[in-house]
Design a protein around this motif. Structure first.
Motif, PDB file in Angstrom:
ATOM      1  N   LEU A   1     -65.983  28.147 -44.827  1.00 58.08           N
ATOM      2  CA  LEU A   1     -65.379  27.325 -43.903  1.00 58.08           C
ATOM      3  C   LEU A   1     -64.290  27.858 -43.241  1.00 58.08           C
ATOM      4  O   LEU A   1     -63.398  28.596 -43.450  1.00 58.08           O
ATOM      5  N   ILE A   2     -64.227  27.689 -41.771  1.00 59.49           N
ATOM      6  CA  ILE A   2     -63.258  28.214 -40.842  1.00 59.49           C
ATOM      7  C   ILE A   2     -62.459  27.149 -40.077  1.00 59.49           C
ATOM      8  O   ILE A   2     -63.358  26.324 -39.349  1.00 59.49           O
ATOM      9  N   TYR A   3     -61.570  26.876 -40.516  1.00 58.27           N
ATOM     10  CA  TYR A   3     -60.756  25.856 -39.727  1.00 58.27           C
ATOM     11  C   TYR A   3     -59.427  26.243 -38.780  1.00 58.27           C
ATOM     12  O   TYR A   3     -58.968  27.193 -38.940  1.00 58.27           O
ATOM     13  N   GLY A   4     -59.152  25.233 -37.813  1.00 57.29           N
ATOM     14  CA  GLY A   4     -58.050  25.699 -36.891  1.00 57.29           C
ATOM     15  C   GLY A   4     -56.497  24.966 -37.449  1.00 57.29           C
ATOM     16  O   GLY A   4     -56.047  25.586 -38.214  1.00 57.29           O
ATOM     17  N   ALA A   5     -56.242  23.925 -36.904  1.00 57.85           N
ATOM     18  CA  ALA A   5     -54.853  23.198 -37.163  1.00 57.85           C
ATOM     19  C   ALA A   5     -54.937  22.619 -38.516  1.00 57.85           C
ATOM     20  O   ALA A   5     -55.865  22.236 -39.065  1.00 57.85           O
ATOM     21  N   VAL A   6     -53.845  22.550 -39.358  1.00 55.91           N
ATOM     22  CA  VAL A   6     -53.743  21.772 -40.525  1.00 55.91           C
ATOM     23  C   VAL A   6     -53.623  20.354 -40.425  1.00 55.91           C
ATOM     24  O   VAL A   6     -53.186  19.957 -39.232  1.00 55.91           O
ATOM     25  N   GLU A   7     -54.156  19.537 -41.223  1.00 58.49           N
ATOM     26  CA  GLU A   7     -53.843  18.088 -40.905  1.00 58.49           C
ATOM     27  C   GLU A   7     -53.054  17.636 -42.223  1.00 58.49           C
ATOM     28  O   GLU A   7     -53.468  17.144 -43.390  1.00 58.49           O
ATOM     29  N   PRO A   8     -51.632  17.346 -41.889  1.00 60.94           N
ATOM     30  CA  PRO A   8     -50.849  17.104 -43.201  1.00 60.94           C
ATOM     31  C   PRO A   8     -50.928  15.864 -43.759  1.00 60.94           C
ATOM     32  O   PRO A   8     -50.801  15.665 -44.952  1.00 60.94           O
ATOM     33  N   LYS A   9     -51.819  14.739 -43.095  1.00 61.24           N
ATOM     34  CA  LYS A   9     -51.712  13.664 -43.587  1.00 61.24           C
ATOM     35  C   LYS A   9     -53.187  13.487 -44.640  1.00 61.24           C
ATOM     36  O   LYS A   9     -53.001  12.818 -45.551  1.00 61.24           O
ATOM     37  N   SER A  10     -53.893  14.015 -44.321  1.00 65.26           N
ATOM     38  CA  SER A  10     -55.434  13.917 -44.944  1.00 65.26           C
ATOM     39  C   SER A  10     -56.289  15.058 -45.089  1.00 65.26           C
ATOM     40  O   SER A  10     -57.277  15.007 -45.710  1.00 65.26           O
ATOM     41  N   GLY A  11     -55.439  16.333 -44.889  1.00 66.68           N
ATOM     42  CA  GLY A  11     -56.444  17.653 -44.981  1.00 66.68           C
ATOM     43  C   GLY A  11     -56.137  17.806 -46.742  1.00 66.68           C
ATOM     44  O   GLY A  11     -55.076  17.675 -47.197  1.00 66.68           O
ATOM     45  N   VAL A  12     -57.517  18.255 -47.127  1.00 67.92           N
ATOM     46  CA  VAL A  12     -57.372  18.700 -48.485  1.00 67.92           C
ATOM     47  C   VAL A  12     -57.809  20.064 -48.963  1.00 67.92           C
ATOM     48  O   VAL A  12     -58.206  20.432 -49.991  1.00 67.92           O
ATOM     49  N   VAL A  13     -57.695  20.864 -47.868  1.00 66.59           N
ATOM     50  CA  VAL A  13     -57.833  22.368 -48.158  1.00 66.59           C
ATOM     51  C   VAL A  13     -56.545  22.723 -48.633  1.00 66.59           C
ATOM     52  O   VAL A  13     -56.544  23.571 -49.580  1.00 66.59           O
ATOM     53  N   CYS A  14     -55.406  22.689 -48.132  1.00 66.03           N
ATOM     54  CA  CYS A  14     -54.083  23.107 -48.368  1.00 66.03           C
ATOM     55  C   CYS A  14     -53.227  21.994 -48.347  1.00 66.03           C
ATOM     56  O   CYS A  14     -51.939  22.081 -48.958  1.00 66.03           O
ATOM     57  N   SER A  15     -53.197  20.809 -47.635  1.00 66.79           N
ATOM     58  CA  SER A  15     -52.199  20.205 -47.284  1.00 66.79           C
ATOM     59  C   SER A  15     -51.786  19.165 -48.323  1.00 66.79           C
ATOM     60  O   SER A  15     -50.983  18.914 -49.081  1.00 66.79           O
ATOM     61  N   GLN A  16     -52.871  18.050 -48.555  1.00 72.06           N
ATOM     62  CA  GLN A  16     -52.619  17.275 -49.599  1.00 72.06           C
ATOM     63  C   GLN A  16     -53.327  17.530 -50.985  1.00 72.06           C
ATOM     64  O   GLN A  16     -52.828  16.977 -51.991  1.00 72.06           O
ATOM     65  N   HIS A  17     -54.186  18.689 -50.968  1.00 73.77           N
ATOM     66  CA  HIS A  17     -54.811  18.761 -52.128  1.00 73.77           C
ATOM     67  C   HIS A  17     -55.565  20.264 -51.837  1.00 73.77           C
ATOM     68  O   HIS A  17     -55.714  20.750 -50.722  1.00 73.77           O
ATOM     69  N   GLN A  18     -56.050  20.993 -53.047  1.00 75.97           N
ATOM     70  CA  GLN A  18     -56.733  22.278 -52.621  1.00 75.97           C
ATOM     71  C   GLN A  18     -58.111  21.973 -53.274  1.00 75.97           C
ATOM     72  O   GLN A  18     -58.466  22.454 -54.401  1.00 75.97           O
ATOM     73  N   PHE A  19     -58.759  21.293 -52.707  1.00 74.88           N
ATOM     74  CA  PHE A  19     -60.158  20.719 -53.305  1.00 74.88           C
ATOM     75  C   PHE A  19     -60.890  21.827 -53.488  1.00 74.88           C
ATOM     76  O   PHE A  19     -61.633  21.842 -54.493  1.00 74.88           O
ATOM     77  N   PHE A  20     -61.069  23.020 -52.566  1.00 73.15           N
ATOM     78  CA  PHE A  20     -62.137  23.833 -52.945  1.00 73.15           C
ATOM     79  C   PHE A  20     -61.660  25.040 -54.127  1.00 73.15           C
ATOM     80  O   PHE A  20     -62.625  25.541 -54.440  1.00 73.15           O
ATOM     81  N   SER A  21     -60.531  24.720 -54.737  1.00 73.48           N
ATOM     82  CA  SER A  21     -60.479  25.506 -55.903  1.00 73.48           C
ATOM     83  C   SER A  21     -60.419  24.601 -57.268  1.00 73.48           C
ATOM     84  O   SER A  21     -60.131  25.216 -58.329  1.00 73.48           O
ATOM     85  N   GLU A  22     -61.070  23.306 -56.987  1.00 75.38           N
ATOM     86  CA  GLU A  22     -61.277  22.532 -58.298  1.00 75.38           C
ATOM     87  C   GLU A  22     -62.429  23.326 -59.075  1.00 75.38           C
ATOM     88  O   GLU A  22     -63.408  23.722 -58.669  1.00 75.38           O
ATOM     89  N   ALA A  23     -62.073  23.174 -60.497  1.00 73.53           N
ATOM     90  CA  ALA A  23     -62.872  23.973 -61.322  1.00 73.53           C
ATOM     91  C   ALA A  23     -64.191  23.618 -61.359  1.00 73.53           C
ATOM     92  O   ALA A  23     -65.174  24.147 -61.913  1.00 73.53           O
ATOM     93  N   PHE A  24     -64.420  21.950 -61.436  1.00 75.06           N
ATOM     94  CA  PHE A  24     -65.749  21.556 -61.690  1.00 75.06           C
ATOM     95  C   PHE A  24     -66.710  21.969 -60.501  1.00 75.06           C
ATOM     96  O   PHE A  24     -67.856  21.530 -60.721  1.00 75.06           O
ATOM     97  N   LEU A  25     -66.341  22.301 -59.375  1.00 66.84           N
ATOM     98  CA  LEU A  25     -67.161  22.582 -58.253  1.00 66.84           C
ATOM     99  C   LEU A  25     -68.090  23.755 -58.732  1.00 66.84           C
ATOM    100  O   LEU A  25     -67.956  24.726 -59.320  1.00 66.84           O
ATOM    101  N   ASN A  26     -69.428  23.276 -58.565  1.00 68.10           N
ATOM    102  CA  ASN A  26     -70.401  24.487 -58.853  1.00 68.10           C
ATOM    103  C   ASN A  26     -70.952  25.275 -57.655  1.00 68.10           C
ATOM    104  O   ASN A  26     -71.765  26.197 -57.694  1.00 68.10           O
ATOM    105  N   HIS A  27     -69.990  25.200 -56.533  1.00 63.30           N
ATOM    106  CA  HIS A  27     -70.337  26.116 -55.576  1.00 63.30           C
ATOM    107  C   HIS A  27     -69.013  26.501 -54.709  1.00 63.30           C
ATOM    108  O   HIS A  27     -68.060  25.351 -54.636  1.00 63.30           O
ATOM    109  N   LYS A  28     -68.790  27.586 -54.684  1.00 63.85           N
ATOM    110  CA  LYS A  28     -67.554  28.189 -54.089  1.00 63.85           C
ATOM    111  C   LYS A  28     -67.623  28.412 -52.516  1.00 63.85           C
ATOM    112  O   LYS A  28     -68.546  28.939 -52.279  1.00 63.85           O
ATOM    113  N   VAL A  29     -66.725  27.964 -51.795  1.00 63.71           N
ATOM    114  CA  VAL A  29     -66.657  28.062 -50.354  1.00 63.71           C
ATOM    115  C   VAL A  29     -65.568  29.196 -50.155  1.00 63.71           C
ATOM    116  O   VAL A  29     -64.286  28.925 -50.325  1.00 63.71           O
TER     117      VAL A  29
END
Ligand code: ZN
Length: 192
Positions: A97-125
């Motif tokens: 995943l390659i993204y541009g600007a951050v979305e402070p209100k609803s972004g979940v890569v680094c702003s509100q959450h680090q979704f892609f680091s969740e341990a339960f995910l069976n696929h790493k991005v």
């Protein structure tokens, strides 16, 4: 071709969202240096809350390759994804995943959450953030500025037209007032 080259393509799709008065976000899916899917934000015009740029791009890529999964592909999006899109990226097995600007209100890569680091995910991005971030956020703030201006003009327009109405109809308003005074100002004869 580098990330900036592909992000430029996603940015031009963001312009298409803007031309439909949608928040300008664009996305593309790239596989083997070829665009296999593209999308832009269109939830209002499509009457579809899932019509975010990423979902649209993933849908078009899946249709193109005839597979509900996109292994080895890269998704470029001009804005940090929300929770819905982050989930779809994992379901589609996007490799990067390659993204541009951050979305402070609803972004979940680094702003509100680090979704892609969740341990339960069976696929790493693999994640790359901040590619042409300035261009993407300028586009977004330009859009919101324009929308605020439009809203203000509309509100001022309402007040303006109220005063216009008063000025244009002052004679008949005064006449009506005069009639009211005549009607109720007089004491009925039997009460005197
Ligand atoms: Zn989204």
């Amino acid at each position: 071709m580098d990330h900036e080259y592909w992000m430029e393509q996603a940015l031009s799709l963001a312009d298409r969202a803007e031309s439909k008065s949608e928040i300008p976000v664009g996305a593309i899916v790239v596989l083997d240096n070829e665009i296999i899917g593209q999308g832009y934000n269109a939830p209002i015009s499509n009457v579809d809350p899932t019509a975010h740029a990423e979902i649209q791009a993933i849908r078009s890529a899946c249709n193109r390759v005839g597979n509900y999964r996109l292994p080895g592909s890269r998704l470029y999006v001009t804005l940090e994804p929300c929770s819905m899109c982050a989930g779809a990226i994992v379901h589609a097995r996007i490799a990067q995943l390659i993204y541009g600007a951050v979305e402070p209100k609803s972004g979940v890569v680094c702003s509100q959450h680090q979704f892609f680091s969740e341990a339960f995910l069976n696929h790493k991005v693999d994640i790359v953030g901040g590619v042409l971030a300035e261009k993407a956020s300028e586009k977004l703030s330009g859009f919101f500025q324009y929308r605020r201006k439009q809203k203000n003009a509309q509100e001022n327009g309402l007040i303006g037209s109220f005063f216009d109405f008063i000025i244009n109809n002052i004679d008949s308003l005064l006449a009506s007032l005069h009639c009211l005074v005549l009607k109720y100002g007089q004491i009925p004869p039997n009460y005197s």
